[in-house]
Scaffold this motif. Structure first.
Motif, PDB file in Angstrom:
ATOM      1  N   ASN A 100       0.824  -1.206   0.000  1.00 40.07           N
ATOM      2  CA  ASN A 100       0.000   0.000   0.000  1.00 40.07           C
ATOM      3  C   ASN A 100       0.858   1.257   0.000  1.00 40.07           C
ATOM      4  O   ASN A 100       1.883   1.318   0.667  1.00 40.07           O
ATOM      5  N   GLU A 101       0.403   2.238  -0.780  1.00 39.52           N
ATOM      6  CA  GLU A 101       1.059   3.545  -0.837  1.00 39.52           C
ATOM      7  C   GLU A 101      -0.033   4.597  -0.925  1.00 39.52           C
ATOM      8  O   GLU A 101      -1.076   4.366  -1.546  1.00 39.52           O
ATOM      9  N   GLU A 102       0.193   5.748  -0.320  1.00 38.16           N
ATOM     10  CA  GLU A 102      -0.759   6.849  -0.458  1.00 38.16           C
ATOM     11  C   GLU A 102      -0.713   7.357  -1.893  1.00 38.16           C
ATOM     12  O   GLU A 102       0.363   7.597  -2.446  1.00 38.16           O
ATOM     13  N   LEU A 103      -1.875   7.539  -2.489  1.00 36.21           N
ATOM     14  CA  LEU A 103      -1.964   8.015  -3.863  1.00 36.21           C
ATOM     15  C   LEU A 103      -1.310   9.385  -4.016  1.00 36.21           C
ATOM     16  O   LEU A 103      -0.557   9.624  -4.957  1.00 36.21           O
ATOM     17  N   SER A 104      -1.550  10.269  -3.050  1.00 35.88           N
ATOM     18  CA  SER A 104      -0.971  11.613  -3.143  1.00 35.88           C
ATOM     19  C   SER A 104       0.555  11.570  -3.045  1.00 35.88           C
ATOM     20  O   SER A 104       1.246  12.312  -3.749  1.00 35.88           O
ATOM     21  N   LEU A 105       1.099  10.698  -2.201  1.00 35.29           N
ATOM     22  CA  LEU A 105       2.553  10.555  -2.081  1.00 35.29           C
ATOM     23  C   LEU A 105       3.140   9.985  -3.373  1.00 35.29           C
ATOM     24  O   LEU A 105       4.175  10.437  -3.857  1.00 35.29           O
ATOM     25  N   TRP A 106       2.453   8.992  -3.950  1.00 33.40           N
ATOM     26  CA  TRP A 106       2.880   8.389  -5.211  1.00 33.40           C
ATOM     27  C   TRP A 106       2.941   9.458  -6.314  1.00 33.40           C
ATOM     28  O   TRP A 106       3.926   9.578  -7.032  1.00 33.40           O
ATOM     29  N   ALA A 107       1.871  10.251  -6.399  1.00 30.35           N
ATOM     30  CA  ALA A 107       1.805  11.303  -7.415  1.00 30.35           C
ATOM     31  C   ALA A 107       2.928  12.318  -7.214  1.00 30.35           C
ATOM     32  O   ALA A 107       3.563  12.758  -8.181  1.00 30.35           O
ATOM     33  N   GLN A 108       3.212  12.677  -5.971  1.00 32.98           N
ATOM     34  CA  GLN A 108       4.264  13.648  -5.675  1.00 32.98           C
ATOM     35  C   GLN A 108       5.639  13.105  -6.042  1.00 32.98           C
ATOM     36  O   GLN A 108       6.466  13.827  -6.607  1.00 32.98           O
ATOM     37  N   CYS A 109       5.889  11.831  -5.747  1.00 35.80           N
ATOM     38  CA  CYS A 109       7.189  11.221  -6.095  1.00 35.80           C
ATOM     39  C   CYS A 109       7.413  11.233  -7.604  1.00 35.80           C
ATOM     40  O   CYS A 109       8.511  11.541  -8.077  1.00 35.80           O
ATOM     41  N   LEU A 110       6.365  10.908  -8.358  1.00 38.40           N
ATOM     42  CA  LEU A 110       6.490  10.930  -9.822  1.00 38.40           C
ATOM     43  C   LEU A 110       6.698  12.356 -10.326  1.00 38.40           C
ATOM     44  O   LEU A 110       7.525  12.589 -11.213  1.00 38.40           O
TER      45      LEU A 110
END
Length: 193
Positions: A100-110
């Motif tokens: 599991n990963e937070e969607l907002s964190l994933w988007a920010q990393c990309l």
């Protein structure tokens, strides 16, 4: 119930040079959990999770760990990693890992890496959560765990490539591991160079 052949594979995977990081949860009402991995060998048992959906398992884990954390008893249980043994596991010595990963964190990393938004592989997305799911040989579970831990988007993408998924939706773990070790070239990154 864990059949002897699967239990033997589970035990074979855990050698002295590779620590046991699986904590077996047998029933939803289980109150005591090992502080670092379940001691082997594991006796046969009947599970209280038979026919539970991925969503139910994830919710149970999150709620149980939250409850245990209040008393400082969560041990090695993590709400963002779940390993599932099922009927197919008994047949082909596989395990299903959920991450599991937070969607907002994933988007920010990309965004920080100046990459387009993408959620690779077999993933469920709801609200601010992404749950990836991989079925792989239990002997390769530690490779995926070590590569993906902490949400490394490069590793998640590598382990999620559809061309590495074989019969019965089992990830051919050897290919990404050989790429990581530099033993074989990565055709995708070579094209980008």
């Amino acid at each position: 119930m864990i059949l002897n052949s699967f239990r033997d594979q589970f035990a074979r995977y855990h050698s002295p040079d590779c620590p046991n990081f699986f904590c077996v949860v047998r029933t939803p009402g289980q109150a005591i959990f090992e502080s670092y991995g379940t001691e082997l060998p594991i006796s046969d048992f009947s599970t209280g999770f038979k026919d539970a959906t991925d969503t139910e398992l994830r919710l149970w884990a999150r709620n149980k760990i939250s409850e245990l954390r209040e008393h400082g008893n969560e041990g090695m249980l993590q709400s963002y990693w779940i390993a599932v043994m099922d009927e197919q596991s008994e047949q082909d010595s596989t395990i299903v890992l959920h991450y599991n990963e937070e969607l907002s964190l994933w988007a920010q990393c990309l965004e920080d890496a100046e990459l387009p938004f993408n959620i690779p592989g077999d993933a469920d997305v709801s609200e601010d959560e992404i749950w990836w799911r991989w079925r792989l040989p239990i002997s390769g579970a530690h490779h995926l765990f070590n590569g993906v831990e902490d949400g490394d988007f490069v590793m998640i993408e590598l382990f999620s490539r559809p061309e590495y998924v074989g019969p019965n939706r089992v990830v051919n773990i050897d290919i990404p591991v050989e790429i990581i070790r530099g033993e074989i070239p990565d055709s995708i990154t070579q094209k980008m160079s």
